[in-house]
Design an enzyme around this catalytic site. Structure first.
Site, mmCIF file in Angstrom:
data_model
loop_
_atom_site.group_PDB
_atom_site.id
_atom_site.type_symbol
_atom_site.label_atom_id
_atom_site.label_comp_id
_atom_site.label_asym_id
_atom_site.label_seq_id
_atom_site.Cartn_x
_atom_site.Cartn_y
_atom_site.Cartn_z
ATOM 1 N N HIS A 80 83.449 -2.805 -100.997
ATOM 2 C CA HIS A 80 83.240 -1.401 -101.196
ATOM 3 C C HIS A 80 84.908 -0.890 -100.838
ATOM 4 O O HIS A 80 85.421 -0.887 -99.866
ATOM 5 C CB HIS A 80 82.222 -0.651 -100.615
ATOM 6 C CG HIS A 80 81.903 0.789 -101.053
ATOM 7 N ND1 HIS A 80 82.588 1.882 -100.960
ATOM 8 C CD2 HIS A 80 80.796 1.008 -101.961
ATOM 9 C CE1 HIS A 80 81.970 2.806 -101.637
ATOM 10 N NE2 HIS A 80 81.008 2.346 -102.200
ATOM 11 N N ASP A 124 75.433 -1.418 -105.282
ATOM 12 C CA ASP A 124 75.391 -1.749 -106.588
ATOM 13 C C ASP A 124 74.749 -3.100 -106.970
ATOM 14 O O ASP A 124 74.088 -3.181 -107.799
ATOM 15 C CB ASP A 124 76.823 -1.626 -107.109
ATOM 16 C CG ASP A 124 77.507 -0.341 -107.082
ATOM 17 O OD1 ASP A 124 76.903 0.642 -107.347
ATOM 18 O OD2 ASP A 124 78.590 -0.112 -106.596
#
Length: 428
Positions: free
Chosen positions: A307, A364
């Site tokens: 991330h 995600d």
């Protein structure tokens, strides 16, 4: 420690105050930089620029911390409902029992959308992307509620518009999905809570009542809570920027939806499933694709790992992994794509290459798996992200208005031509 920062330009020293946030974040207030020095800062993508002071969300990417209004995301995901979190983000505190009941009642009252909006749905091409439809339909709500166009409307009016948007959003999302299937629309029912109502409108049929699995409701609540806000990300900043022009809440949130659409933002969970499909079509050899990801000369990159903000771990990923495991166990789905996902997850959590680089599965990765397991097509994933992010957008828009923030107007460094002489077309 000094609370002043010094900048030296052409031999002259200028002083600027250091501002410290409640969690210890430091910033240099350069509001008067251009007035005092004639200079501006250059910060591509605003990666080092604080655009506002906000009391909504705090995150620390290095330590893997995410809090809404001071509450750790872990506690909220475990103990609260999505509507409780929405109230918290918008109004600043968790609601008392009576406040929550009133909040739920107001939302229930406004879940229906105007019947004319179905004509808009009928007018979209059959293969149009759900995010395009969502942005358009949300913006069109302002045409049904012209009172929202008054930038100086009362607090009561602004609050009513926020309630309407929260109430009607899941109805719009479910209608978009039903239309894509060619199925008759399912209207909201007052007997259901917010998440159950959405699931019934999405998966229900006119011919029979469906049983809504509590495990699915819990997983959806968790997903929506984890996506509810994430500080000054691309879409939240867009909502504030558009709203700073005194634009109404529907158009401001519509702009946020458009910003979320991109694969570098909200479209990441869709990209995860598309990657898994690609691996399946290639034969399902996960080791081959893991090696491709390790090869610095190979353009392939693993979607859903690591991330940009969280440098050690994404606190949301730990929470959502459990929800993902619960869903897959409960539904007992036999899906080769999900089997590939499990192998990639195992590799990322144990392979030294991924561990050393902190390329852990992120929110995600798991959200894409859950949405697929529930039966959503991949082009609906970002729409579901928007459903979760809605309270955050509303809270950001509300805070920006209450703070009476000025219209957003970034500066630039011009690098184009200087003086040029106009030449008639026949002589160019």
């Amino acid at each position: 420690m000094s609370d002043i920062a010094e900048i030296k330009i052409d031999g002259k020293v200028y002083e600027f105050p250091i501002v410290t946030g409640t969690e210890g974040e430091k910033s240099i207030d350069i509001s008067k930089l251009r007035d005092l020095t004639g200079h501006i800062t250059l910060d591509f993508g605003y990666k080092n620029t604080g655009s506002t002071k906000s009391a909504i969300t705090f995150l620390d990417g290095e330590k893997g911390i995410l809090k809404y209004r001071g509450y750790p995301i872990e506690e909220l995901a475990e103990k609260s409902t999505f509507l409780e979190v929405a109230y918290l983000l918008i109004y600043g505190d968790l609601p008392k029992s009576e406040q929550l009941e009133n909040f739920q009642a107001q939302i229930t009252k406004h879940t229906l959308i105007h019947e004319d909006m179905k004509k808009f749905l009928d007018g979209y091409p059959s293969k149009s992307h759900p995010m395009a439809q969502l942005a358009s339909l949300v913006c069109s709500l302002s045409t049904f509620y012209p009172e929202s166009l008054d930038a100086n409307s009362s607090t009561e009016t602004m609050n009513r518009e926020m309630i309407k948007l929260l109430a009607k959003f899941p109805t719009i999302v479910s209608f978009i999905y039903k239309k894509s299937l060619g199925h008759p629309l399912i209207y909201p029912k007052n007997k259901y809570d917010y998440v159950s109502n959405y699931l019934n409108m999405t998966f229900g049929q006119r011919t029979e009542e469906i049983e809504i699995d509590p495990v699915v409701v819990k997983a959806m609540n968790t997903l929506l809570i984890l996506h509810a806000d994430h500080e000054q990300n691309c879409s939240a900043s867009t909502v504030r920027m558009v709203g700073s022009s005194d634009c109404n809440i529907y158009a401001s949130v519509s702009a946020g939806i458009a910003a979320l659409w991109g694969p570098l933002h909200g479209g990441a969970n869709q990209a995860v499933i598309e990657m898994l499909e690609r691996i399946k079509e290639d034969g399902g050899d996960t080791e081959k694709w893991i090696n491709k990801a390790k090869d610095k000369n190979d353009p392939f990159r693993m979607m859903g790992f690591g991330h940009r903000v969280y440098k050690n771990f994404d606190p949301r990923a730990k929470i959502i992994k459990k929800a993902c495991d619960d869903i897959l166990e409960k539904l007992g789905i036999n899906d080769p794509v999900l089997e590939i996902a499990k192998k990639l997850e195992e590799a990322a959590l144990s392979d030294p290459y991924f561990v050393e680089r902190k390329l852990y599965p992120n929110v995600d990765f798991y959200s894409g798996i859950i949405y697929r397991a529930l039966g959503f097509p991949t082009d609906m994933f970002t729409v579901l992200f928007a459903l979760g992010r809605l309270p955050g957008w509303i809270a950001q828009w509300k805070e920006m208005h209450e703070n009476k923030e000025p219209i957003g107007r970034p500066r630039q460094i011009y690098v184009g031509h200087t003086n040029r002489t106009f030449v008639e077309a026949e002589n160019r």
